[in-house]
Write an enzyme that holds these catalytic residues in place. Structure first.
Site, PDB file in Angstrom:
ATOM      1  N   ASP A   6      -2.303   1.218  -3.327  1.00 28.80           N
ATOM      2  CA  ASP A   6      -3.245   0.163  -3.720  1.00 28.80           C
ATOM      3  C   ASP A   6      -4.668   0.703  -3.783  1.00 28.80           C
ATOM      4  OD1 ASP A   6      -3.455   0.479  -0.999  1.00 28.80           O
ATOM      5  OD2 ASP A   6      -3.827  -1.631  -0.571  1.00 28.80           O
ATOM      6  N   SER A  47       3.922   1.851  14.894  1.00 34.70           N
ATOM      7  CA  SER A  47       3.264   1.594  13.604  1.00 34.70           C
ATOM      8  C   SER A  47       3.029   0.101  13.449  1.00 34.70           C
ATOM      9  CB  SER A  47       4.165   2.097  12.468  1.00 34.70           C
ATOM     10  OG  SER A  47       3.793   1.483  11.262  1.00 34.70           O
ATOM     11  N   GLY A  48       1.973  -0.238  12.739  1.00 34.18           N
ATOM     12  CA  GLY A  48       1.719  -1.653  12.439  1.00 34.18           C
ATOM     13  C   GLY A  48       2.168  -2.005  11.038  1.00 34.18           C
ATOM     14  N   ASP A  57      -3.603   6.171  -2.668  1.00 39.28           N
ATOM     15  CA  ASP A  57      -2.332   5.559  -2.276  1.00 39.28           C
ATOM     16  C   ASP A  57      -1.994   4.383  -3.201  1.00 39.28           C
ATOM     17  OD1 ASP A  57      -4.191   3.757  -1.350  1.00 39.28           O
ATOM     18  OD2 ASP A  57      -3.124   3.324   0.506  1.00 39.28           O
ATOM     19  N   ARG A  81       5.187   6.207  15.635  1.00 41.19           N
ATOM     20  CA  ARG A  81       4.608   7.414  15.040  1.00 41.19           C
ATOM     21  C   ARG A  81       4.302   8.432  16.128  1.00 41.19           C
ATOM     22  NH1 ARG A  81       4.259   6.021   9.858  1.00 41.19           N
ATOM     23  NH2 ARG A  81       3.325   4.019   9.279  1.00 41.19           N
ATOM     24  N   SER A  97       0.792  -1.226   0.000  1.00 41.17           N
ATOM     25  CA  SER A  97       0.000   0.000   0.000  1.00 41.17           C
ATOM     26  C   SER A  97       0.833   1.290   0.000  1.00 41.17           C
ATOM     27  CB  SER A  97      -0.940  -0.062   1.204  1.00 41.17           C
ATOM     28  OG  SER A  97      -1.884   0.939   1.144  1.00 41.17           O
ATOM     29  N   ARG A 149       2.458   6.056  19.080  1.00 41.83           N
ATOM     30  CA  ARG A 149       2.022   4.658  18.966  1.00 41.83           C
ATOM     31  C   ARG A 149       2.991   3.915  18.031  1.00 41.83           C
ATOM     32  NH1 ARG A 149      -0.170   4.325  13.947  1.00 41.83           N
ATOM     33  NH2 ARG A 149      -0.858   2.190  14.319  1.00 41.83           N
TER      34      ARG A 149
HETATM   35  C1  G16 Z   1      -2.734   0.588   6.659  1.00 43.26           C
HETATM   36  C2  G16 Z   1      -3.971   0.313   7.468  1.00 43.26           C
HETATM   37  C3  G16 Z   1      -4.555   1.601   7.995  1.00 43.26           C
HETATM   38  C4  G16 Z   1      -3.489   2.359   8.776  1.00 43.26           C
HETATM   39  C5  G16 Z   1      -2.211   2.528   7.949  1.00 43.26           C
HETATM   40  C6  G16 Z   1      -1.072   3.082   8.767  1.00 43.26           C
HETATM   41  O1  G16 Z   1      -3.078   1.395   5.583  1.00 43.26           O
HETATM   42  O2  G16 Z   1      -4.907  -0.356   6.644  1.00 43.26           O
HETATM   43  O3  G16 Z   1      -5.635   1.294   8.810  1.00 43.26           O
HETATM   44  O4  G16 Z   1      -3.944   3.621   9.134  1.00 43.26           O
HETATM   45  O5  G16 Z   1      -1.788   1.260   7.462  1.00 43.26           O
HETATM   46  O6  G16 Z   1      -0.835   2.179   9.823  1.00 43.26           O
HETATM   47  P1  G16 Z   1       0.331   2.336  10.830  1.00 43.26           P
HETATM   48  O7  G16 Z   1       0.317   3.733  11.336  1.00 43.26           O
HETATM   49  O8  G16 Z   1       0.038   1.326  11.896  1.00 43.26           O
HETATM   50  O9  G16 Z   1       1.620   2.083  10.087  1.00 43.26           O
HETATM   51  P2  G16 Z   1      -2.520   1.107   4.124  1.00 43.26           P
HETATM   52  O10 G16 Z   1      -3.204   2.102   3.261  1.00 43.26           O
HETATM   53  O11 G16 Z   1      -1.031   1.261   4.186  1.00 43.26           O
HETATM   54  O12 G16 Z   1      -2.940  -0.308   3.863  1.00 43.26           O
END
Ligand code: G16
Length: 542
Positions: A284, A506-507, A282, A513, A68, A504
């Protein structure tokens, strides 16, 4: 339950051996990492998708290859459940265990999953695969395909499509096409038919001009938007930029929704036409933000919060016109601008909830309302309607005893439901929805911007030794660990008028972040920089 009778360990070792011992977690949006580290993980997710399909009585499961918004050299994989939802959270730990196991333990782990989840392994399994435009995506999609086939499933690779399209395809297939025809064209037809029904032949309306500048982030969004144009006919004029999806190094590079949102500036590669309505999607195409640059060259962002307030406010008016009684709610995350939350609560008088980052959390919360609007500030979101609402709307749209105004509102709402991709945030569907509302209101982008004023804000990221040392509560607004961090943030925030800040992990990237907002941009920048220092000192910054 029948015991698994395959040699997963041997086949994995032979075809996609584990390359490294880096621990990886199924995070905010599946697994994300440098693409070179992902082959064996994606292959194993092919196994998992087959198990998931069997667990769901042979329903079709989606497997998307994308990172993404991440840089082009990264990639990722996530699974999609039968109704187009994100993989059930209870399976995230299972996915993580499978991804990190040694090749030799795969047989026993897969057997354990089958036993614990009471899976009938004799059932057939089907998986749909989609991929974004990253140079590594074809290779990884092949690995996923091999994983499905090697574990006895059947597989269709849809090639390069947007993430929301794969969500749509999975749902439409599992609902016997009640949700729409199960094909890429079916998706485009469904959205465009709904849009044309609403817009009719009216091109412009009051201040609204039907011209849009589209930043495709040099990814799949630009490809699909080009395919979509013929379906839209004369209803809207979309000029497409940043469509270099074949050029290495261009994806999300100085363009796209994440760049525009985080940098708070216009993307490169798109002309600066004063006051023109522009959108950025973005990598995707599951997120969208709007922006414009005024005649003085000042940049104005209309992000997910704006989109949410626009849509929720409009739906509220429409529900009133139908004379029906539905409860509408809005779901945000801690990133939502404080002004947007005030506007929703005090001006729109719509209930608002706050949940942790990640579409899965927002989506889940939104199901508690008859009509749930959810958006992350970064532009990821959609609207979901309960089955009860859909049934009532369907029934009422043929109720000839309704007065003309109510009947028109009900029919309009029915078309709006078709325009919305309820499965997940969808940049293209969201764009058409915003265009519909602006058109109906006769607003230009400045009218929309004037509804409320955002508090200036800043987002930064900090690289730390281990982002998992940061633990939060209260929908990520409070940092419980490492000790001392929240106290230090609280003290710093107090120095700034209207100050607010949180951190927090990041995932999706290996960073922590930082978000800060305050009365002035200078203060928001200073606050963010001070909180970055706190993270560096107390949370193992490197
Ligand atoms: C993904 C998640 C979103 C999240 C974003 C950033 O988006 O689907 O819900 O807001 O990552 O996440 P993080 O701050 O945990 O890195 P995408 O558009 O990258 O798939």
């Amino acid at each position: 339950m029948v015991a698994v009778n395959k040699n997963y360990s041997e086949v994995a070792f032979k075809l996609y051996p584990k390359k490294n011992d880096k621990v990886i977690q199924y995070g905010t949006a599946g697994f994300r990492a440098n693409a070179e580290d992902l082959d064996h993980i994606v292959f194993r997710m092919g196994f998992l998708a087959v198990l998931r399909s069997k667990k769901k009585n042979s329903s079709f499961i989606g497997l998307m290859i994308t990172a993404s918004h991440n840089p082009e050299e990264d990639n990722g994989v996530k699974l999609i459940d039968p109704y187009g939802e994100m993989l059930d959270q209870s399976w995230e730990a299972i996915a993580t265990k499978l991804a990190n196991a040694d090749d030799s333990s795969l047989d026993s782990i897969i057997n354990e999953i089958a036993v614990n989840e009471n899976i009938n392994v004799e059932l057939p399994a089907s998986v749909y695969i989609g991929e974004d435009t990253r140079p590594s995506s074809k290779r990884l999609a092949k690995a996923a395909y091999d994983g499905v086939i090697e574990s006895g499933g059947s597989c269709t690779d849809y090639g390069i499509i947007t993430t929301p399209m794969l969500h749509y395809l999975v749902k439409s297939r599992n609902t016997d096409e009640e949700y729409g025809k199960c094909s890429s064209n079916g998706y485009l037809e469904k959205l465009s038919n709904a849009f044309k029904t609403i817009r009719k032949d009216v091109y412009s309306h009051k201040n609204y001009l039907s011209e849009l500048y589209f930043d495709g982030a040099n990814g799949v969004g630009s490809i699909i938007m080009k395919e979509f144009l013929p379906f839209l006919g004369n209803t809207i004029s979309v000029k497409i930029y940043n469509d270099k999806h074949n050029e290495v190094g261009q994806l999300n590079h100085n363009c796209g929704a994440d760049f525009v949102k985080v940098q708070q500036k216009a993307p490169e590669g798109i002309p600066h036409v004063p006051n023109a309505r522009c959108v950025s999607v973005d990598g995707d195409a599951d997120r969208i933000v709007y922006y414009f640059t005024d005649e003085n060259g000042t940049f104005h962002l209309l992000d997910g919060d704006r989109i949410a307030t626009l849509i929720a406010g409009y739906l509220m008016e429409l529900i009133k016109d139908t004379g029906l009684n539905f409860n509408l709610g809005l779901v945000q995350t801690a990133y939502a601008n404080g002004s947007s939350t005030n506007y929703i609560s005090n001006s729109l008088k719509i209930p608002v909830a706050c949940v942790p980052t990640g579409v899965k959390h927002l989506h889940h919360k939104a199901t508690e309302f008859d009509i749930g609007v959810y958006f992350e500030a970064n532009g990821h979101g959609t609207v979901i309607f309960s089955d009860r609402v859909k049934e009532i709307i369907k029934k009422e749209s043929t109720n000839t005893s309704l007065d003309a105004k109510k009947l028109a509102a009900v029919k309009y709402l029915r078309a709006l439901i078709d325009l919305i991709n309820e499965t997940v945030g969808d940049a293209i569907s969201d764009m058409l929805l915003v265009e519909t509302v602006l058109h109906a209101k006769g607003w230009n982008i400045q009218d929309w911007k004037a509804t409320y004023y955002d508090l200036p804000n800043r987002q930064l990221k900090v690289t730390v030794k281990d982002r998992n040392v940061v633990k939060t509560k209260d929908a990520e607004r409070y940092c419980v660990s490492p000790p001392g961090v929240q106290d230090a943030i609280d003290k710093t925030v107090k120095k700034y008028a209207n100050g607010r800040s949180f951190i927090r992990p990041s995932g999706t990237e290996d960073v922590v972040r930082v978000y800060a907002e305050a009365s002035t941009q200078e203060d928001a920048d200073k606050l963010a920089a001070e909180v970055v220092d706190i993270v560096r000192c107390l949370a193992g910054g490197i």
